[in-house]
Design a protein around this motif. Structure first.
Motif, PDB file in Angstrom:
ATOM      1  N   GLY A 101      -6.689   2.916 -10.271  1.00 18.45           N
ATOM      2  CA  GLY A 101      -5.330   3.069 -10.792  1.00 18.45           C
ATOM      3  C   GLY A 101      -4.378   1.951 -10.400  1.00 18.45           C
ATOM      4  N   TRP A 102      -4.921   0.833  -9.887  1.00 16.00           N
ATOM      5  CA  TRP A 102      -4.042  -0.305  -9.552  1.00 16.00           C
ATOM      6  C   TRP A 102      -3.319  -0.764 -10.816  1.00 16.00           C
ATOM      7  CZ3 TRP A 102      -4.740  -5.255 -11.652  1.00 16.00           C
ATOM      8  CH2 TRP A 102      -5.956  -5.486 -12.303  1.00 16.00           C
ATOM      9  N   LEU A 103      -2.156  -1.408 -10.652  1.00 15.96           N
ATOM     10  CA  LEU A 103      -1.339  -1.802 -11.798  1.00 15.96           C
ATOM     11  C   LEU A 103      -1.418  -3.285 -12.114  1.00 15.96           C
ATOM     12  CD1 LEU A 103       1.862   0.346 -11.115  1.00 15.96           C
ATOM     13  CD2 LEU A 103      -0.208   0.977 -12.377  1.00 15.96           C
ATOM     14  N   VAL A 104      -1.106  -4.140 -11.129  1.00 19.06           N
ATOM     15  CA  VAL A 104      -1.107  -5.588 -11.351  1.00 19.06           C
ATOM     16  C   VAL A 104      -1.608  -6.319 -10.108  1.00 19.06           C
ATOM     17  CG1 VAL A 104       0.845  -5.491 -12.973  1.00 19.06           C
ATOM     18  CG2 VAL A 104       1.278  -5.988 -10.566  1.00 19.06           C
ATOM     19  N   ARG A 105      -2.027  -7.589 -10.333  1.00 23.29           N
ATOM     20  CA  ARG A 105      -2.288  -8.519  -9.232  1.00 23.29           C
ATOM     21  C   ARG A 105      -1.288  -9.650  -9.364  1.00 23.29           C
ATOM     22  NH1 ARG A 105      -6.067  -8.416  -5.777  1.00 23.29           N
ATOM     23  NH2 ARG A 105      -6.142 -10.661  -5.461  1.00 23.29           N
ATOM     24  N   ILE A 106      -0.756 -10.083  -8.219  1.00 20.71           N
ATOM     25  CA  ILE A 106       0.211 -11.180  -8.214  1.00 20.71           C
ATOM     26  C   ILE A 106      -0.221 -12.283  -7.255  1.00 20.71           C
ATOM     27  CG2 ILE A 106       2.144  -9.673  -8.831  1.00 20.71           C
ATOM     28  CD1 ILE A 106       3.091  -9.937  -5.857  1.00 20.71           C
ATOM     29  N   ARG A 107       0.243 -13.494  -7.547  1.00 17.71           N
ATOM     30  CA  ARG A 107       0.161 -14.606  -6.603  1.00 17.71           C
ATOM     31  C   ARG A 107       1.475 -14.570  -5.847  1.00 17.71           C
ATOM     32  NH1 ARG A 107      -0.604 -18.279  -9.984  1.00 17.71           N
ATOM     33  NH2 ARG A 107      -2.860 -18.101  -9.958  1.00 17.71           N
ATOM     34  N   LEU A 108       1.404 -14.422  -4.536  1.00 18.00           N
ATOM     35  CA  LEU A 108       2.603 -14.236  -3.716  1.00 18.00           C
ATOM     36  C   LEU A 108       3.533 -15.446  -3.745  1.00 18.00           C
ATOM     37  CD1 LEU A 108       0.932 -12.576  -0.611  1.00 18.00           C
ATOM     38  CD2 LEU A 108       2.273 -11.437  -2.383  1.00 18.00           C
ATOM     39  N   ALA A 109       4.820 -15.172  -3.851  1.00 20.16           N
ATOM     40  CA  ALA A 109       5.835 -16.221  -3.805  1.00 20.16           C
ATOM     41  C   ALA A 109       6.272 -16.486  -2.367  1.00 20.16           C
ATOM     42  CB  ALA A 109       7.043 -15.834  -4.657  1.00 20.16           C
ATOM     43  N   ASP A 110       6.294 -15.437  -1.540  1.00 28.84           N
ATOM     44  CA  ASP A 110       6.793 -15.564  -0.165  1.00 28.84           C
ATOM     45  C   ASP A 110       6.077 -14.533   0.705  1.00 28.84           C
ATOM     46  OD1 ASP A 110       8.157 -15.751   2.212  1.00 28.84           O
ATOM     47  OD2 ASP A 110      10.133 -15.324   1.365  1.00 28.84           O
ATOM     48  N   SER A 111       5.065 -14.983   1.413  1.00 23.89           N
ATOM     49  CA  SER A 111       4.275 -14.045   2.215  1.00 23.89           C
ATOM     50  C   SER A 111       5.090 -13.388   3.327  1.00 23.89           C
ATOM     51  CB  SER A 111       3.036 -14.734   2.795  1.00 23.89           C
ATOM     52  OG  SER A 111       3.415 -15.805   3.630  1.00 23.89           O
ATOM     53  N   ALA A 112       6.212 -13.976   3.708  1.00 21.43           N
ATOM     54  CA  ALA A 112       7.063 -13.392   4.750  1.00 21.43           C
ATOM     55  C   ALA A 112       7.678 -12.062   4.301  1.00 21.43           C
ATOM     56  CB  ALA A 112       8.157 -14.369   5.164  1.00 21.43           C
ATOM     57  N   GLU A 113       7.748 -11.816   2.990  1.00 15.15           N
ATOM     58  CA  GLU A 113       8.308 -10.554   2.501  1.00 15.15           C
ATOM     59  C   GLU A 113       7.514  -9.342   2.993  1.00 15.15           C
ATOM     60  OE1 GLU A 113      10.310 -11.814  -1.768  1.00 15.15           O
ATOM     61  OE2 GLU A 113       8.318 -10.948  -1.761  1.00 15.15           O
ATOM     62  N   GLN A 114       6.259  -9.557   3.335  1.00 13.25           N
ATOM     63  CA  GLN A 114       5.425  -8.456   3.827  1.00 13.25           C
ATOM     64  C   GLN A 114       6.035  -7.786   5.050  1.00 13.25           C
ATOM     65  OE1 GLN A 114       1.184  -9.552   4.219  1.00 13.25           O
ATOM     66  NE2 GLN A 114       1.759 -11.447   3.182  1.00 13.25           N
ATOM     67  N   ASP A 115       6.780  -8.557   5.825  1.00 19.65           N
ATOM     68  CA  ASP A 115       7.374  -8.035   7.060  1.00 19.65           C
ATOM     69  C   ASP A 115       8.369  -6.912   6.795  1.00 19.65           C
ATOM     70  OD1 ASP A 115       5.857  -9.953   8.337  1.00 19.65           O
ATOM     71  OD2 ASP A 115       7.535 -11.356   8.593  1.00 19.65           O
ATOM     72  N   ALA A 116       8.912  -6.850   5.577  1.00 21.75           N
ATOM     73  CA  ALA A 116       9.897  -5.818   5.232  1.00 21.75           C
ATOM     74  C   ALA A 116       9.238  -4.522   4.767  1.00 21.75           C
ATOM     75  CB  ALA A 116      10.835  -6.335   4.152  1.00 21.75           C
ATOM     76  N   LEU A 117       7.920  -4.537   4.566  1.00 23.52           N
ATOM     77  CA  LEU A 117       7.230  -3.344   4.072  1.00 23.52           C
ATOM     78  C   LEU A 117       6.806  -2.440   5.220  1.00 23.52           C
ATOM     79  CD1 LEU A 117       5.109  -4.967   1.218  1.00 23.52           C
ATOM     80  CD2 LEU A 117       7.352  -3.842   1.085  1.00 23.52           C
ATOM     81  N   LEU A 118       6.426  -1.228   4.873  1.00 26.87           N
ATOM     82  CA  LEU A 118       6.089  -0.203   5.856  1.00 26.87           C
ATOM     83  C   LEU A 118       4.581  -0.072   6.060  1.00 26.87           C
ATOM     84  CD1 LEU A 118       8.463   2.555   4.417  1.00 26.87           C
ATOM     85  CD2 LEU A 118       8.942   1.043   6.350  1.00 26.87           C
ATOM     86  N   SER A 119       4.193   0.316   7.264  1.00 24.74           N
ATOM     87  CA  SER A 119       2.802   0.688   7.522  1.00 24.74           C
ATOM     88  C   SER A 119       2.556   2.065   6.900  1.00 24.74           C
ATOM     89  CB  SER A 119       2.551   0.771   9.026  1.00 24.74           C
ATOM     90  OG  SER A 119       3.291   1.870   9.569  1.00 24.74           O
ATOM     91  N   ALA A 120       1.295   2.462   6.846  1.00 26.40           N
ATOM     92  CA  ALA A 120       0.961   3.779   6.297  1.00 26.40           C
ATOM     93  C   ALA A 120       1.665   4.887   7.076  1.00 26.40           C
ATOM     94  CB  ALA A 120      -0.554   3.984   6.315  1.00 26.40           C
ATOM     95  N   ASP A 121       1.657   4.803   8.404  1.00 30.03           N
ATOM     96  CA  ASP A 121       2.298   5.840   9.225  1.00 30.03           C
ATOM     97  C   ASP A 121       3.807   5.877   9.001  1.00 30.03           C
ATOM     98  OD1 ASP A 121      -0.129   6.631  10.313  1.00 30.03           O
ATOM     99  OD2 ASP A 121       0.135   5.461  12.157  1.00 30.03           O
ATOM    100  N   ALA A 122       4.433   4.708   8.933  1.00 32.65           N
ATOM    101  CA  ALA A 122       5.881   4.657   8.726  1.00 32.65           C
ATOM    102  C   ALA A 122       6.243   5.197   7.345  1.00 32.65           C
ATOM    103  CB  ALA A 122       6.394   3.233   8.894  1.00 32.65           C
ATOM    104  N   TYR A 123       5.438   4.868   6.335  1.00 34.64           N
ATOM    105  CA  TYR A 123       5.703   5.365   5.002  1.00 34.64           C
ATOM    106  C   TYR A 123       5.549   6.886   4.955  1.00 34.64           C
ATOM    107  CZ  TYR A 123       5.353   6.386   0.049  1.00 34.64           C
ATOM    108  OH  TYR A 123       5.545   6.935  -1.193  1.00 34.64           O
ATOM    109  N   ALA A 124       4.467   7.381   5.511  1.00 35.32           N
ATOM    110  CA  ALA A 124       4.241   8.848   5.514  1.00 35.32           C
ATOM    111  C   ALA A 124       5.380   9.550   6.242  1.00 35.32           C
ATOM    112  CB  ALA A 124       2.888   9.160   6.147  1.00 35.32           C
TER     113      ALA A 124
END
Length: 128
Positions: A101-124
């Motif tokens: 059920g994945w939607l899209v694949r992207i080529r990352l523009a700024d890998s540093a943006e990952q730092d703003a995302l949540l871990s599985a535990d934090a999201y849950a």
């Protein structure tokens, strides 16, 4: 319908989207929670390959029996692939949100943006 869960190898956006980062690319989709809230998905409106997308902006639409919802980009980048199989089988978003059920694949523009995302535990935890 998939079982509830949030794989540890993914990063999560507060708007219920996930990213599987692999080098300079990432696969994106919606979380189990998102598909559960939507109900049965009946249509996926994919973006065009080559389109640029920005973190926190809508890049696609998912239509369910309940509503039409924007899909929010967890990361910025250029779309390099869309899951064409969802055109014929949008229910894969419900059945296997982290796999077929994945939607899209992207080529990352700024890998540093990952730092703003949540871990599985934090999201849950954010869902409680």
């Amino acid at each position: 319908m998939a079982d509830a869960g949030y794989p540890d190898d993914l990063l999560y956006h507060p708007e219920h989207d996930w990213a599987r980062v692999e080098g300079e690319e990432a696969t994106l989709g919606i979380t189990w929670y998102a598909q559960d809230q939507l109900g049965e998905v009946v249509f996926f409106e994919p973006p065009e390959v080559g389109k640029a997308m920005s973190q926190d902006d809508a890049y696609a639409e998912v239509e369910s029996v309940k509503a039409v919802s924007d899909v929010i980009a967890p990361l910025s980048g250029e779309i390099v692939a869309v899951n064409e199989a969802l055109g014929e089988n949008p229910e894969k978003i419900n059945e296997d949100p982290y796999g077929e059920g994945w939607l899209v694949r992207i080529r990352l523009a700024d890998s540093a943006e990952q730092d703003a995302l949540l871990s599985a535990d934090a999201y849950a935890s954010s869902l409680e």
